[in-house]
Write a protein that holds these residues in place. Structure first.
Motif, PDB file in Angstrom:
ATOM      1  N   VAL A   1       0.840  -1.201   0.000  1.00 34.19           N
ATOM      2  CA  VAL A   1       0.000   0.000   0.000  1.00 34.19           C
ATOM      3  C   VAL A   1       0.878   1.256   0.000  1.00 34.19           C
TER       4      VAL A   1
ATOM      5  N   GLU B   1      -6.923   7.199  -2.147  1.00 37.12           N
ATOM      6  CA  GLU B   1      -7.439   5.909  -1.686  1.00 37.12           C
ATOM      7  C   GLU B   1      -6.338   5.087  -1.019  1.00 37.12           C
TER       8      GLU B   1
ATOM      9  N   ARG C   1      -5.363   6.702   2.297  1.00 38.71           N
ATOM     10  CA  ARG C   1      -6.391   6.413   3.308  1.00 38.71           C
ATOM     11  C   ARG C   1      -6.231   4.998   3.843  1.00 38.71           C
ATOM     12  N   ARG C   2      -6.063   4.040   2.942  1.00 39.36           N
ATOM     13  CA  ARG C   2      -5.933   2.646   3.373  1.00 39.36           C
ATOM     14  C   ARG C   2      -4.699   2.437   4.240  1.00 39.36           C
TER      15      ARG C   2
ATOM     16  N   SER D   1      -5.347   1.457   8.006  1.00 37.45           N
ATOM     17  CA  SER D   1      -4.927   0.081   8.287  1.00 37.45           C
ATOM     18  C   SER D   1      -3.868   0.060   9.379  1.00 37.45           C
TER      19      SER D   1
END
Length: 224
Positions: free
Chosen positions: A119, A137, A140-141, A145
């Motif tokens: 990521v 995106e 954010r992940r 996470s």
């Protein structure tokens, strides 16, 4: 059988609403939809070539995220974010995320941390490719996470809400100047520090990263 058909129709409408919301976020990032301006669902629907219902539903989703606000009998106004808002959002995020990364660095397994590397690399790749939606995106992940490794779901929800209210700000201008890439690379630096067990170093890196993001916002505002 009728119930099954209705469920299929609802699923299709939900996907359309999500697609419209995605397109509207892209328009917000690019500056096509401008802060303070009121947009009506029928007008936007005409631009999309669809009915007003999924557009209205998508705008309500964005309203729940704090990106727009309903204007009675007119439509939705794109929310304006001022310097005071940005300072407060950044302060709250720092109060939460800085100690949290130290806590995670001390408690997470190597496998849990390594799972975040793809990521982090995706964030850098999106920044280099000028893919702003992809950047947002992946960013954010990564952050959410990472915070989820604390085991505190409410903490994750709180930071997720703060990000929705602020993270679009000035992104297109930063991308044009190539200033997203250094910020993106800080995610890999943070991950490496955590994998090395350097909790204090990870906390300092997160504090610097959030300050970096805030300073980029300020630079974007001064040049906007």
């Amino acid at each position: 059988m009728g119930h099954l058909k209705q469920r299929d129709l609802n699923a299709t409408r939900e996907r359309l609403r999500d697609q419209v919301a995605h397109a509207l976020r892209a328009a917000l990032i690019s500056g096509e939809l401008r802060p303070g301006v009121v947009y009506s669902a029928p007008t936007l629907a005409e631009d999309f070539g669809i009915s007003a219902t999924p557009v209205r539903e998508a705008m309500l989703d964005l309203a729940r995220e704090g990106l727009v606000e309903p204007v009675r009998n007119k439509g939705f106004r794109v929310t304006e974010v001022d310097e005071r808002d940005l300072d407060q959002y950044t302060e709250i995020r720092a109060l939460i995320e800085v100690p949290s990364v130290g806590r995670v660095a001390r408690s997470a397994t190597r496998d849990e941390l390594e799972a975040l590397r793809p990521v982090a690399e995706e964030i850098v790749r999106a920044a280099r490719d000028h893919d702003l939606i992809g950047y947002l995106e992946a960013d954010r992940r990564f952050h959410l996470s990472l915070l989820s490794l604390t085991g505190n779901e409410r903490l994750v929800e709180t930071v997720g809400d703060l990000r929705k209210r602020s993270r679009l700000y000035g992104l297109a201008a930063l991308d044009e100047r190539g200033e997203l890439i250094p910020s993106a690379e800080e995610h890999l630096e943070l991950l490496d520090l955590m994998l090395a067990g350097d909790a204090k170093g990870a906390e300092k890196c997160m504090a610097r990263h959030l300050g970096h993001v805030r300073s980029l916002w300020a630079k974007s505002e001064s040049k906007g």
